[in-house]
Scaffold this active site. Structure first.
Site, PDB file in Angstrom:
ATOM      1  NE  ARG A 219      -3.426  -2.152   2.247  1.00 52.33           N
ATOM      2  CZ  ARG A 219      -4.606  -2.742   3.131  1.00 52.33           C
ATOM      3  NH1 ARG A 219      -4.958  -1.467   3.930  1.00 52.33           N
ATOM      4  NH2 ARG A 219      -5.601  -3.623   2.660  1.00 52.33           N
ATOM      5  CD  GLU A 221      -0.548   3.048   4.365  1.00 53.23           C
ATOM      6  OE1 GLU A 221      -1.996   4.217   3.799  1.00 53.23           O
ATOM      7  OE2 GLU A 221      -2.174   1.686   4.421  1.00 53.23           O
ATOM      8  NE  ARG A 227      -3.063   3.738  13.340  1.00 50.36           N
ATOM      9  CZ  ARG A 227      -4.055   5.172  12.860  1.00 50.36           C
ATOM     10  NH1 ARG A 227      -2.623   5.676  13.823  1.00 50.36           N
ATOM     11  NH2 ARG A 227      -5.037   5.756  12.638  1.00 50.36           N
ATOM     12  CG  HIS A 228      -0.674   3.329   8.336  1.00 50.47           C
ATOM     13  ND1 HIS A 228      -1.525   4.262   9.089  1.00 50.47           N
ATOM     14  CD2 HIS A 228      -2.073   3.034   7.642  1.00 50.47           C
ATOM     15  CE1 HIS A 228      -2.557   4.398   8.951  1.00 50.47           C
ATOM     16  NE2 HIS A 228      -2.782   3.094   8.453  1.00 50.47           N
ATOM     17  CD  GLU A 361      -8.308  -0.812  11.047  1.00 50.40           C
ATOM     18  OE1 GLU A 361      -9.468  -0.135  10.267  1.00 50.40           O
ATOM     19  OE2 GLU A 361      -8.854  -1.331  10.144  1.00 50.40           O
ATOM     20  CB  SER A 364     -11.069  -4.480   8.180  1.00 49.17           C
ATOM     21  OG  SER A 364     -10.715  -3.346   9.188  1.00 49.17           O
ATOM     22  NE  ARG A 412      -2.237  -0.645  12.033  1.00 46.51           N
ATOM     23  CZ  ARG A 412      -2.882  -0.121  11.307  1.00 46.51           C
ATOM     24  NH1 ARG A 412      -4.070  -0.405  10.978  1.00 46.51           N
ATOM     25  NH2 ARG A 412      -3.020   0.626  10.129  1.00 46.51           N
TER      26      ARG A 412
HETATM   27  P1  ATP Z   1      -5.783   1.680   8.690  1.00 46.77           P
HETATM   28  O1  ATP Z   1      -7.271   2.205   8.805  1.00 46.77           O
HETATM   29  O2  ATP Z   1      -6.058   1.735  10.451  1.00 46.77           O
HETATM   30  O3  ATP Z   1      -5.708   2.923   7.914  1.00 46.77           O
HETATM   31  P2  ATP Z   1      -8.208   0.001   6.630  1.00 46.77           P
HETATM   32  O4  ATP Z   1      -8.707   0.030   7.349  1.00 46.77           O
HETATM   33  O5  ATP Z   1      -6.141   0.562   5.525  1.00 46.77           O
HETATM   34  O6  ATP Z   1      -6.170   0.451   8.015  1.00 46.77           O
HETATM   35  P3  ATP Z   1      -8.011  -2.747   5.780  1.00 46.77           P
HETATM   36  O7  ATP Z   1      -7.738  -2.659   4.670  1.00 46.77           O
HETATM   37  O8  ATP Z   1      -8.899  -3.514   7.081  1.00 46.77           O
HETATM   38  O9  ATP Z   1      -6.810  -1.469   6.372  1.00 46.77           O
HETATM   39  O10 ATP Z   1      -6.692  -3.716   6.590  1.00 46.77           O
HETATM   40  C1  ATP Z   1      -6.614  -4.999   7.388  1.00 46.77           C
HETATM   41  C2  ATP Z   1      -6.072  -5.360   8.140  1.00 46.77           C
HETATM   42  O11 ATP Z   1      -4.410  -4.903   8.222  1.00 46.77           O
HETATM   43  C3  ATP Z   1      -5.874  -3.834   9.425  1.00 46.77           C
HETATM   44  O12 ATP Z   1      -6.865  -3.631  10.752  1.00 46.77           O
HETATM   45  C4  ATP Z   1      -4.171  -3.626   9.863  1.00 46.77           C
HETATM   46  O13 ATP Z   1      -4.299  -4.409  10.730  1.00 46.77           O
HETATM   47  C5  ATP Z   1      -3.660  -4.152   8.424  1.00 46.77           C
HETATM   48  N1  ATP Z   1      -3.594  -2.525   7.903  1.00 46.77           N
HETATM   49  C6  ATP Z   1      -3.868  -2.045   7.383  1.00 46.77           C
HETATM   50  N2  ATP Z   1      -2.963  -0.934   6.390  1.00 46.77           N
HETATM   51  C7  ATP Z   1      -1.835  -0.771   7.147  1.00 46.77           C
HETATM   52  C8  ATP Z   1       0.072  -0.741   6.978  1.00 46.77           C
HETATM   53  N3  ATP Z   1      -0.143   0.153   5.655  1.00 46.77           N
HETATM   54  N4  ATP Z   1       0.400  -0.731   7.661  1.00 46.77           N
HETATM   55  C9  ATP Z   1       0.261  -1.969   8.683  1.00 46.77           C
HETATM   56  N5  ATP Z   1      -0.575  -2.571   8.507  1.00 46.77           N
HETATM   57  C10 ATP Z   1      -1.295  -2.374   8.321  1.00 46.77           C
HETATM   58 MN    MN Z   2      -9.925  -1.830   8.286  1.00 46.08          MN
END
Ligand code: ATP
Ligand code: MN
Length: 438
Positions: A219, A221, A227-228, A361, A364, A412
């Site tokens: 991703r 980011e 946390r990302h 989080e 999901s 996480r």
């Molecule tokens: P956030 O809202 O924290 O950015 P998200 O809702 O975009 O997360 P999801 O698509 O739901 O992320 O991805 C499922 C899980 O993967 C998240 O709950 C989180 O634990 C993890 N995750 C998502 N994006 C990242 C990231 N950039 N780095 C590390 N872990 C991630």
């Molecule tokens: Mn999510």
């Protein structure tokens, strides 16, 4: 430098105990510390499992062994063969009197980090010299726990009847709309790195029924947060003939199992990390609807219009109110991806959940749409073109079962278990916007 030859390690350093008194052993590792007292040299040899004292008295060992010991500096790679001796004054009441030393490799000083150093280096320095950083017990402890976490996830899900799969990471279309993708050039065509195995794992429920995948996703980011990361390992699960409730149930039992395993198999690591207070969370975890969470936040002075995602300050506040694990369920359909199933009786709200730990989080998930017409309608409503999902949509003509699943961020989860604040601590070689090497 000398060859390893036919020498092989007979014991890890941690296995050298007074009970071995008089036994000849071979140990391999690094010079953790060295103390030269003239006619007596002490080496603390370190391997993955710990340290052991090597003693080299001039008048009791062969001349060449003593000469070699004198030449060593910290982090040189050596193998030592000698006799174990019970000695009260040595660490762990035991030492090895070296008979022979093989110098397998020399270091080129200065080293950017000192693994024996008691002062903590800053995270960037540590990440830039990650291999040396990993020689520190605190860092290694996190990744040993990571290993047990992975092992226990596989064990639990296998016992629950799930099959581990691997799906492509080079893909032709975005999974969830245009967010944050890395483009790659694929023989002159545009392709992307997968941001999630979502569509493949859903399709697989139409044949393998219960699947999971542990693999990297990518991703782009933009923001630097604690946390990302741009490359992360996701634990993804998808289950046929199931709903959000069923997979929440699997998730909470999985989490409890992982904690139980870490607690029983990693007591040494938890101690190193000052995490002996780790508790196996009781199940079921509390569940709050999205609407209830908004009310809770309002009571604490944070007003969020219904329908919006929870911004970081709201999450922080939530973490102060709700400690430990809980689910937020029934998110607004608009705030969730197109494949999430709206509730039949109230389509504004979806059969979705986030699994939270305090403010963080961790996962999901939700019930997915298995009806093709509804899926196309939702794609369009989210501004996506059904044409680009042609291959995925076809599978929905071939007998798609009702299904549900989730995606859990491995690092996480590790942050919670190890109680560390920055996700970079929990990934061997983290990738963020500014970090592409090492
Ligand atoms: P956030 O809202 O924290 O950015 P998200 O809702 O975009 O997360 P999801 O698509 O739901 O992320 O991805 C499922 C899980 O993967 C998240 O709950 C989180 O634990 C993890 N995750 C998502 N994006 C990242 C990231 N950039 N780095 C590390 N872990 C991630
Ligand atoms: Mn999510």
């Amino acid at each position: 430098m000398e060859p390893l030859g036919d020498w092989r390690r007979t014991h890890w350093s941690s296995e050298i105990t007074p009970a071995l008194d008089g036994t000849t052993v071979t140990v391999c590792g690094w010079v953790h510390r060295i103390r030269d007292l003239g006619r007596l040299v002490f080496i603390v040899l370190r391997d993955r499992e710990g340290v052991v004292q090597i003693t080299i008295p001039k008048d009791k060992v062969p001349e060449h062994t003593f000469e070699k010991a004198k030449k060593l500096i910290r982090e040189d790679v050596i193998a030592v063969r000698g006799k174990v001796r019970f000695y009260e004054k040595a660490p762990n009441n035991v030492e090895i009197i070296a008979n022979e030393i093989r110098i397998l490799n020399k270091v080129s000083p200065p080293l950017p980090l000192d693994p024996a150093g008691d002062v903590d280096a800053d995270l960037d320095t540590r990440l830039n010299a990650r291999i040396i950083d990993l020689r520190r017990p605190q860092t290694f402890a996190i990744f040993r726990i990571n290993h047990i976490v992975l092992q226990s996830i596989r064990e639990f899900l296998t016992n629950e009847g799930f099959i581990e799969v691997n799906t492509p990471k080079i893909i032709a279309t975005a999974t969830e709309g245009g967010t944050a993708l890395f483009p790659v050039s694929y023989f002159g065509r545009q392709a992307f790195l997968a941001q999630s195995p979502q569509l493949y794992k859903e399709e697989l429920t139409a044949a393998l029924e219960k699947v999971f995948e542990i693999g990297p996703v990518f991703r782009a980011e933009e923001h630097n947060t604690t946390r990302h990361l741009c490359e992360l390992v996701m634990v993804d699960l998808e289950c046929a003939f199931a709903t959000a409730d069923d997979v929440m149930n699997i998730l909470e039992r999985l989490i409890a199992h992982v904690f139980r395993e870490v607690k029983s198999k990693c007591s040494k690591e938890l101690k190193i990390l000052n995490r002996e207070d780790l508790e196996v969370p009781g199940t079921p975890f509390p569940r709050y609807t999205y609407t209830q969470v908004l009310e809770l936040l309002r009571e604490h002075g944070i007003e969020i219009p219904w329908g919006e995602d929870l911004p970081t300050p709201a999450l922080r506040k939530l973490g102060e109110i709700l400690k430990g694990p809980y689910f937020i369920t029934e998110w607004p359909t608009e705030s969730k991806p197109f494949y999430i199933k709206p509730k039949d009786e109230d389509p504004k709200v979806s059969e979705s959940f986030d699994f939270m730990w305090g403010w963080l989080e961790l996962a999901s998930g939700g019930t997915r749409i298995h009806n093709k017409e509804l899926l196309i309608k939702r794609l369009k409503e989210q501004g996506l073109n059904p044409k680009s999902f042609e291959y995925h949509l076809r599978v929905f003509d071939w007998g798609m079962p009702p299904h549900a699943g989730w995606g859990l961020g491995l690092a996480r989860l590790l942050m919670v278990i190890c109680n560390v604040r920055n996700i970079r601590e929990c990934v061997l070689f983290p990738r963020d916007k500014s970090r592409l090497v090492p």
